[in-house]
Design a protein around this motif. Structure first.
Motif, mmCIF file in Angstrom:
data_model
loop_
_atom_site.group_PDB
_atom_site.id
_atom_site.type_symbol
_atom_site.label_atom_id
_atom_site.label_comp_id
_atom_site.label_asym_id
_atom_site.label_seq_id
_atom_site.Cartn_x
_atom_site.Cartn_y
_atom_site.Cartn_z
ATOM 1 N N ASP A 106 95.591 4.766 53.333
ATOM 2 C CA ASP A 106 95.712 3.352 52.949
ATOM 3 C C ASP A 106 94.874 2.351 53.790
ATOM 4 O O ASP A 106 94.560 2.800 55.086
ATOM 5 C CB ASP A 106 97.240 2.968 53.333
ATOM 6 N N ILE A 107 94.515 1.182 53.408
ATOM 7 C CA ILE A 107 93.654 0.310 54.084
ATOM 8 C C ILE A 107 94.500 -0.664 54.960
ATOM 9 O O ILE A 107 95.891 -1.185 54.535
ATOM 10 C CB ILE A 107 92.564 -0.453 53.328
ATOM 11 N N ILE A 108 94.759 -0.527 56.362
ATOM 12 C CA ILE A 108 95.725 -1.308 57.095
ATOM 13 C C ILE A 108 95.273 -2.825 56.963
ATOM 14 O O ILE A 108 95.915 -3.928 57.007
ATOM 15 C CB ILE A 108 95.899 -0.694 58.489
ATOM 16 N N TYR A 109 93.722 -3.105 57.222
ATOM 17 C CA TYR A 109 93.381 -4.210 57.364
ATOM 18 C C TYR A 109 91.590 -4.181 56.855
ATOM 19 O O TYR A 109 91.002 -3.194 57.333
ATOM 20 C CB TYR A 109 93.138 -4.798 58.767
ATOM 21 N N PRO A 110 91.312 -4.985 56.084
ATOM 22 C CA PRO A 110 91.781 -6.239 55.375
ATOM 23 C C PRO A 110 92.532 -6.053 54.254
ATOM 24 O O PRO A 110 92.579 -4.987 53.470
ATOM 25 C CB PRO A 110 90.541 -7.265 55.369
ATOM 26 N N ASP A 111 93.514 -7.084 53.859
ATOM 27 C CA ASP A 111 94.376 -6.767 52.603
ATOM 28 C C ASP A 111 93.291 -7.303 51.454
ATOM 29 O O ASP A 111 92.099 -7.940 51.586
ATOM 30 C CB ASP A 111 95.312 -8.197 52.445
ATOM 31 N N ASN A 112 93.714 -7.016 50.265
ATOM 32 C CA ASN A 112 92.850 -7.135 49.288
ATOM 33 C C ASN A 112 92.688 -8.954 48.859
ATOM 34 O O ASN A 112 93.875 -9.392 49.131
ATOM 35 C CB ASN A 112 93.463 -6.467 47.995
ATOM 36 N N GLY A 113 91.594 -9.094 48.808
ATOM 37 C CA GLY A 113 91.106 -10.480 48.562
ATOM 38 C C GLY A 113 91.047 -11.308 50.027
ATOM 39 O O GLY A 113 91.299 -12.716 49.913
ATOM 40 N N ALA A 114 91.374 -10.794 50.916
ATOM 41 C CA ALA A 114 91.211 -11.647 52.255
ATOM 42 C C ALA A 114 89.733 -12.026 52.322
ATOM 43 O O ALA A 114 88.847 -11.744 52.165
ATOM 44 C CB ALA A 114 91.455 -10.488 53.490
ATOM 45 N N ALA A 115 89.924 -13.373 53.124
ATOM 46 C CA ALA A 115 88.675 -14.287 53.465
ATOM 47 C C ALA A 115 88.721 -14.106 55.058
ATOM 48 O O ALA A 115 89.594 -14.586 55.511
ATOM 49 C CB ALA A 115 88.958 -15.728 53.103
ATOM 50 N N ILE A 116 87.534 -13.566 55.422
ATOM 51 C CA ILE A 116 87.552 -13.218 56.817
ATOM 52 C C ILE A 116 86.351 -14.088 57.449
ATOM 53 O O ILE A 116 85.179 -14.120 57.024
ATOM 54 C CB ILE A 116 87.153 -11.846 57.137
ATOM 55 N N TYR A 117 86.752 -14.878 58.423
ATOM 56 C CA TYR A 117 85.718 -15.652 59.197
ATOM 57 C C TYR A 117 85.406 -14.784 60.413
ATOM 58 O O TYR A 117 86.256 -14.365 61.218
ATOM 59 C CB TYR A 117 86.156 -17.051 59.625
ATOM 60 N N ILE A 118 84.132 -14.474 60.615
ATOM 61 C CA ILE A 118 83.644 -13.765 61.876
ATOM 62 C C ILE A 118 82.931 -14.901 62.838
ATOM 63 O O ILE A 118 81.926 -15.275 62.462
ATOM 64 C CB ILE A 118 82.868 -12.553 61.392
ATOM 65 N N PRO A 119 83.507 -14.969 63.923
ATOM 66 C CA PRO A 119 83.020 -16.120 64.694
ATOM 67 C C PRO A 119 81.800 -15.201 65.529
ATOM 68 O O PRO A 119 81.527 -14.247 65.791
ATOM 69 C CB PRO A 119 84.076 -16.319 65.924
ATOM 70 N N VAL A 120 81.037 -16.340 66.233
ATOM 71 C CA VAL A 120 79.942 -16.051 66.960
ATOM 72 C C VAL A 120 80.317 -15.600 68.350
ATOM 73 O O VAL A 120 81.112 -16.454 68.915
ATOM 74 C CB VAL A 120 78.673 -17.046 66.905
ATOM 75 N N GLU A 121 79.833 -14.662 69.094
ATOM 76 C CA GLU A 121 80.292 -14.444 70.455
ATOM 77 C C GLU A 121 79.722 -15.463 71.383
ATOM 78 O O GLU A 121 78.832 -16.261 70.907
ATOM 79 C CB GLU A 121 79.453 -13.054 70.807
ATOM 80 N N ILE A 122 80.138 -15.390 72.389
ATOM 81 C CA ILE A 122 79.879 -16.274 73.663
ATOM 82 C C ILE A 122 78.267 -16.366 73.935
ATOM 83 O O ILE A 122 77.759 -17.440 74.102
ATOM 84 C CB ILE A 122 80.709 -16.177 75.098
ATOM 85 N N ASP A 123 77.721 -15.331 73.766
ATOM 86 C CA ASP A 123 76.359 -15.290 74.261
ATOM 87 C C ASP A 123 75.409 -15.601 72.906
ATOM 88 O O ASP A 123 74.063 -15.474 72.813
ATOM 89 C CB ASP A 123 75.855 -13.794 74.449
ATOM 90 N N GLY A 124 76.166 -15.895 71.738
ATOM 91 C CA GLY A 124 75.267 -16.288 70.692
ATOM 92 C C GLY A 124 75.020 -15.196 69.588
ATOM 93 O O GLY A 124 74.334 -15.371 68.307
ATOM 94 N N SER A 125 75.370 -14.059 69.899
ATOM 95 C CA SER A 125 75.099 -12.817 68.861
ATOM 96 C C SER A 125 76.323 -12.890 67.932
ATOM 97 O O SER A 125 77.391 -13.329 67.886
ATOM 98 C CB SER A 125 75.046 -11.559 69.794
ATOM 99 N N PRO A 126 76.116 -12.281 66.877
ATOM 100 C CA PRO A 126 76.997 -12.248 65.769
ATOM 101 C C PRO A 126 78.214 -11.501 66.146
ATOM 102 O O PRO A 126 78.033 -10.383 66.689
ATOM 103 C CB PRO A 126 76.171 -11.512 64.496
ATOM 104 N N GLY A 127 79.452 -12.014 65.801
ATOM 105 C CA GLY A 127 80.575 -11.285 66.114
ATOM 106 C C GLY A 127 81.046 -10.014 64.921
ATOM 107 O O GLY A 127 80.118 -9.932 64.232
ATOM 108 N N LYS A 128 81.981 -9.339 65.363
ATOM 109 C CA LYS A 128 82.564 -8.287 64.287
ATOM 110 C C LYS A 128 83.749 -8.558 64.065
ATOM 111 O O LYS A 128 84.643 -9.079 64.652
ATOM 112 C CB LYS A 128 82.240 -7.042 65.026
ATOM 113 N N THR A 129 84.145 -7.910 62.882
ATOM 114 C CA THR A 129 85.596 -7.769 62.608
ATOM 115 C C THR A 129 86.200 -6.457 62.531
ATOM 116 O O THR A 129 85.180 -5.370 62.261
ATOM 117 C CB THR A 129 85.898 -8.529 61.187
ATOM 118 N N ILE A 130 87.299 -6.042 62.723
ATOM 119 C CA ILE A 130 87.639 -4.663 62.784
ATOM 120 C C ILE A 130 88.356 -4.221 61.706
ATOM 121 O O ILE A 130 89.287 -4.991 61.247
ATOM 122 C CB ILE A 130 88.658 -4.347 64.041
#
Length: 193
Positions: A106-130
């Motif tokens: 099963d997929i624990i995360y994300p749920d079906n239909g999830a809207a995910i915002y991935i923030p930018v890291e402090i150094d300006g590089s793109p962040g990631k979601t797990i």
């Protein structure tokens, strides 16, 4: 307006036919309308109790029947961490057809239909979601895809740190047996300052 109600000790639901440990509690008479335990099932094992079987791969005289507490894979992932007495289902014997209720992952995360915002890291590089999944078989491999593009393979511990582009996507995981699960997700655009 109270009466005694048999309750499954493991799930807390009204006891069903296959619940092996039952407590009796005093409840409202309307509690008899509540659903029975959906997690205890009768499973069919070989004579030694090591493998799940069915009549297509094992002589009926060698099949034993046992009540088993079976949680969906995502619930099992968390429940087993704090309940060491939880026993996973035995695997199916080679050549036996897997039953319908035996979803392996099963997929624990994300749920079906999830809207995910991935923030930018402090150094300006793109962040990631797990992204996280679970599989009943400890050494199983899961193959991860986004929009039908292969991303990675995980084994044992199924988590990936990803940064998909903004927009709508389909996340799909597939195991070695060909079982697959998909989720529709949306990655939100970062806010402009």
């Amino acid at each position: 307006n109270f009466r005694y109600l048999p309750v499954c000790r493991e799930s807390g639901f009204r006891a069903g036919n296959y619940c092996s440990a039952v407590d009796t509690i005093m409840e409202s008479k309307n509690a008899y309308r509540s659903p029975q335990c959906p997690y205890h099932r009768l499973i069919h094992l070989d004579a030694k109790g090591n493998f799940q079987v069915n009549e297509n791969c094992e002589p009926s005289g060698n099949i034993t029947h046992k009540s088993w507490f079976v949680l969906p894979p995502s619930m099992e992932f968390y429940f087993a961490q704090s309940n060491p007495s939880y026993k996973q289902l035995p695997p199916f014997k080679a050549g036996c057809a897997i039953s319908d209720f035996a979803n392996s992952m099963d997929i624990i995360y994300p749920d079906n239909g999830a809207a995910i915002y991935i923030p930018v890291e402090i150094d300006g590089s793109p962040g990631k979601t797990i992204f996280s999944a679970t599989h009943r078989s400890p050494g199983a491999k899961i193959f991860w895809h986004i929009d039908n593009q292969f991303i990675a393979t995980t084994s044992g511990y199924h988590q990936l740190a990803l940064s998909p582009p903004p927009g709508k996507h389909i996340l799909t995981i597939v195991d070695e047996a060909g079982e697959s699960i998909s989720r529709r997700i949306e990655i939100l655009k970062p806010a402009k300052n």
